[in-house]
Design an enzyme around this catalytic site. Structure first.
Site, mmCIF file in Angstrom:
data_model
loop_
_atom_site.group_PDB
_atom_site.id
_atom_site.type_symbol
_atom_site.label_atom_id
_atom_site.label_comp_id
_atom_site.label_asym_id
_atom_site.label_seq_id
_atom_site.Cartn_x
_atom_site.Cartn_y
_atom_site.Cartn_z
ATOM 1 N N ASP A 91 0.822 -1.210 0.000
ATOM 2 C CA ASP A 91 0.000 0.000 0.000
ATOM 3 C C ASP A 91 0.854 1.257 0.000
ATOM 4 O O ASP A 91 2.065 1.210 0.188
ATOM 5 C CB ASP A 91 -0.939 0.000 1.223
ATOM 6 C CG ASP A 91 -0.230 -0.484 2.486
ATOM 7 O OD1 ASP A 91 1.016 -0.488 2.521
ATOM 8 O OD2 ASP A 91 -0.921 -0.867 3.445
ATOM 9 N N ASP A 109 -7.203 -3.634 14.732
ATOM 10 C CA ASP A 109 -8.569 -3.988 14.338
ATOM 11 C C ASP A 109 -8.570 -5.102 13.295
ATOM 12 O O ASP A 109 -9.573 -5.358 12.634
ATOM 13 C CB ASP A 109 -9.320 -2.757 13.808
ATOM 14 C CG ASP A 109 -8.657 -2.143 12.581
ATOM 15 O OD1 ASP A 109 -7.610 -2.685 12.133
ATOM 16 O OD2 ASP A 109 -9.170 -1.134 12.073
ATOM 17 N N HIS A 126 -6.960 -5.328 10.441
ATOM 18 C CA HIS A 126 -6.897 -5.012 9.005
ATOM 19 C C HIS A 126 -5.571 -5.479 8.427
ATOM 20 O O HIS A 126 -4.538 -5.394 9.071
ATOM 21 C CB HIS A 126 -7.155 -3.522 8.738
ATOM 22 C CG HIS A 126 -6.041 -2.601 9.163
ATOM 23 N ND1 HIS A 126 -6.186 -1.702 10.191
ATOM 24 C CD2 HIS A 126 -4.785 -2.432 8.690
ATOM 25 C CE1 HIS A 126 -5.065 -1.020 10.318
ATOM 26 N NE2 HIS A 126 -4.201 -1.441 9.443
ATOM 27 N N GLU A 132 -9.511 -2.042 5.650
ATOM 28 C CA GLU A 132 -10.117 -1.727 6.937
ATOM 29 C C GLU A 132 -11.325 -2.637 7.180
ATOM 30 O O GLU A 132 -11.848 -3.250 6.242
ATOM 31 C CB GLU A 132 -10.572 -0.263 6.934
ATOM 32 C CG GLU A 132 -9.481 0.736 6.600
ATOM 33 C CD GLU A 132 -8.536 1.005 7.750
ATOM 34 O OE1 GLU A 132 -8.447 0.172 8.683
ATOM 35 O OE2 GLU A 132 -7.880 2.065 7.739
#
Lengths: 417, 280
Positions: B72, B141, B143, B148
């Site tokens: 990314d 979380d 991801h 996400e």
């Protein structure tokens, strides 16, 4: 190759520590077309890599030293022999490379208008090369200085401006200021506010020295654009607590915001007592500019030498007027000043190197091209060991001097392809 | 799925690096046969990169025939910004190894047409013959890359808006100023990573413990995108003790009991031959 911006060969200096953004970091240094290259954009944007990799034996790489005040060396005196000046400049430029100096300001002491007319046009700005260090412009020291602080200058040639006529008079005396980078004057002489303003506007660094100015006079000159003090402590009023004189500029609160007053320092351990050196440095560390103020006897072996009309006796690191105990001037080299400055002040290696590279470049307003190892600047480099002895000197990315005491490394050809 | 539990972050990093080294060496890449590696950024993989650099400097590992694809990159952040993933990869890894610039791929978050850039990236991965080993880290979380919570588990490379907690977490890299954190990024999709022939996820620290529990002990859910790799034929999770805090004792004991088997995967060829000698 996809999109390399230039086909010029790229050299990657490896196994070295570089002075980058006020720190010594372990990092490779990349050079192309004589300039320092950003390897990250080479990698991602141009998708290029080094053509040559050079092992630097773990040395420190500093920007090349810049000497803003040097009267001569190696038997050459810039002020006294216009006929052989070109030869003399070549000789000095070449030999300064061994001391890590990659550019300098040849300094002309107080002379007659005829002499200026002969000498100044001969000293043109030149780029450095394997032939020698570059010339950044002349430092004219005098003749608009104080007869009370002549130092070694010929008193009869000093203009004390009893009949001041300002800038015009300067032009008449020097004939042309085209090749001048720094001009030392006494701010109390002549109509200095007009003159300082005009000179500054012309891009000339105005330096205060050989002067009996008090602090307010010196501050006035700074407000008008003066930005340098010539060999601090020497040839000026000694520091007095009720009138600190020019020395007081180091801690003055009258300096316009954003302006720095730089000061030349002969850190040879002889012309400035180490305690005085420490006082100046601790009061104003960002302003120190190491200068040699070297005379023709610099670099000559111990013994008696005839230099122009003067007979000089050189004893290791000191030069005396022969047969006396009178010092005839500095015979310091820039690299020895850097070492002495570090040892005497206990400053860091970074601070010592910047005093001989970044600060003079800032003083001369050329720090966008010299005096740092920032990307895009000229690859004038000094390779040093941990004791700051010069091992190699580069100008524009090319090696121009090498100490005999290290083995020659091999250029390795490109690793892939 | 393999779950490899090491004592601490350094051990986990070292183990991960040895695993990557062995995979590259066993693959035996050459001019006609590149090893293709998917790479993450962030604090978790830094230790692994350091070890890989060591292996390279010791002379036992070359990246000359390795192609890399990063997961990314922020949108709109200048490439040379110190927090860009280009800068991260250059400073933490690429400049220390012998990878060729044309083989290191990172999404261009400043491309004029971002959708096109994402398509081009997928195409490049395909051209390279797909990814041999995709390495990833995860957020608290769960991801993976910038996928996400709520991201499609079959998603491809695309532009994503960052979750508010990701922006808050990243503010520390932007002078603690939330307004300076980029709000969107280009990221490979969960599906892009799933296509890799092998996936290696590094999870360390107590703050990631709940995510590891969700990844390993709960069902596949797009709210914990890393859980998708439960359905990958060859996934390996490398974690430290702290990250196991939310796992059941039974789970931890089971996988720790397999450590002897796992450790064989990271032996150097020298160690392997020494063992073979002993058996003889």
């Amino acid at each position: 190759m996809p999109s390399r911006a230039s086909n010029s060969p790229i050299t990657q200096f490896q196994n070295c520590r570089i002075l980058y953004k006020h720190k010594i970091i372990r990092e490779d240094l990349w050079v192309r077309d004589g300039k320092i290259l950003n390897p990250e954009s080479l990698f991602f944007v141009e998708k290029g890599y080094a053509d040559y990799k050079l092992d630097c034996n773990n040395c420190i790489i500093s920007p090349g030293f810049i000497d803003a005040q040097i009267n001569g060396a190696f038997g050459v005196d810039f002020s006294s022999d216009p006929d052989s000046l070109a030869e003399g400049l070549q000789r000095v430029s070449k030999k300064l490379l061994a001391h890590g100096v990659t550019s300098y300001c040849p300094t002309i002491i107080t002379s007659s208008p005829e002499t200026y007319r002969q000498i100044l046009p001969q000293i043109r700005r030149t780029n450095g090369s394997h032939n020698g260090a570059g010339i950044l412009g002349i430092h004219v020291e005098g003749p608009f200085i104080s007869k009370d602080k002549p130092g070694a200058h010929p008193v009869d040639l000093i203009h004390d401006c009893s009949q001041p006529s300002g800038f015009q008079q300067f032009l008449e005396v020097y004939h042309s200021l085209d090749n001048v980078a720094i001009l030392t004057l006494a701010p109390e002489s002549c109509q200095s506010s007009d003159v300082v303003t005009r000179l500054t506007r012309e891009g000339i660094v105005v330096s205060l020295g050989h002067s009996v100015a008090n602090l307010p006079q010196a501050e006035d000159a700074v407000r008008n654009g003066a930005s340098f003090i010539t060999h601090l402590f020497n040839a000026m009023l000694p520091f007095h607590h009720r009138d600190p004189g020019i020395v007081g500029l180091l801690t003055s609160d009258q300096i316009p915001p954003g302006q720095t007053v730089f000061y030349g320092m002969i850190a040879d351990g002889i012309h400035t007592n180490p305690a005085a050196l420490r006082i100046a440095y601790r009061a104003h560390p960002k302003g120190i500019v190491l200068v040699t103020d070297a005379i023709a006897a610099t670099g000559l072996p111990s013994g008696i030498h005839q230099l122009g009309s003067v007979t000089v006796q050189v004893d290791d690191d000191r030069a005396y007027v022969a047969g006396t105990q009178t010092l005839s001037g500095s015979i310091a080299t820039m690299d020895s000043c850097v070492r002495h400055f570090k040892q005497a002040t206990g400053c860091s290696t970074v601070q010592a190197l910047e005093a001989a590279s970044l600060h003079p470049a800032q003083l001369l307003k050329i720090d966008h091209i010299k005096g740092t190892l920032d990307y895009g600047t000229e690859a004038d480099l000094v390779f040093l060991d941990d004791d700051l002895n010069v091992k190699r000197t580069y100008i524009g990315g090319k090696m121009v001097w090498e100490s005999a005491s290290i083995p020659t490394e091999q250029l390795t050809s490109r690793p892939y392809l | 799925m393999r779950l490899v539990i090491l004592d601490d972050y350094d051990e986990a990093s070292h183990w991960a690096a040895k695993y990557v080294r062995n995979r590259i060496l066993e693959f035996n890449p050459g001019p006609d046969k590149y090893f293709t590696l998917g790479l993450p950024t962030g604090g978790t993989p830094e230790g692994m990169y350091r070890k890989l650099i060591e292996f390279h400097k010791e002379g036992g590992l070359s990246f000359q025939y390795v192609k890399t694809f990063n997961m990314d990159e922020y949108v709109g952040l200048p490439r040379d910004h110190p927090e860009s993933y280009h800068s991260f990869m250059w400073n933490k890894f690429f400049k220390h190894i012998d990878i060729l610039p044309e083989n290191a791929h990172i999404l261009d978050g400043n491309a004029e047409d971002l959708d096109k850039e994402c398509e081009r990236y997928e195409e490049e991965i395909k051209q390279a013959g797909g990814v041999e080993l995709f390495i990833g880290g995860i957020g608290p979380d769960g991801h993976i890359a910038f996928n996400e919570p709520g991201s499609s588990l079959v998603s491809r490379t695309r532009i994503k808006s960052l979750a508010h907690d990701t922006i808050i977490a990243n503010a520390r890299f932007f002078d603690g100023d939330i307004s300076k954190v980029p709000t969107s990024a280009l990221t490979v999709g969960v599906g892009t990573v799933m296509d890799a022939r092998e996936v290696m996820i590094i999870i360390t620290g107590a703050h990631k413990a709940f995510a590891l529990y969700k990844a390993v002990e709960e069902g596949v859910s797009h709210m914990w995108t890393v859980s998708a790799f439960q359905q990958h034929p060859k996934a390996i999770f490398i974690c430290d003790e702290d990250a196991t805090l939310e796992l059941r004792v039974k789970t931890v004991k089971y996988f720790k009991g397999l450590m002897e088997v796992h450790d064989k995967l990271v032996q150097s060829s020298h160690e392997q031959s020494a063992k073979r000698q002993k058996l003889k």
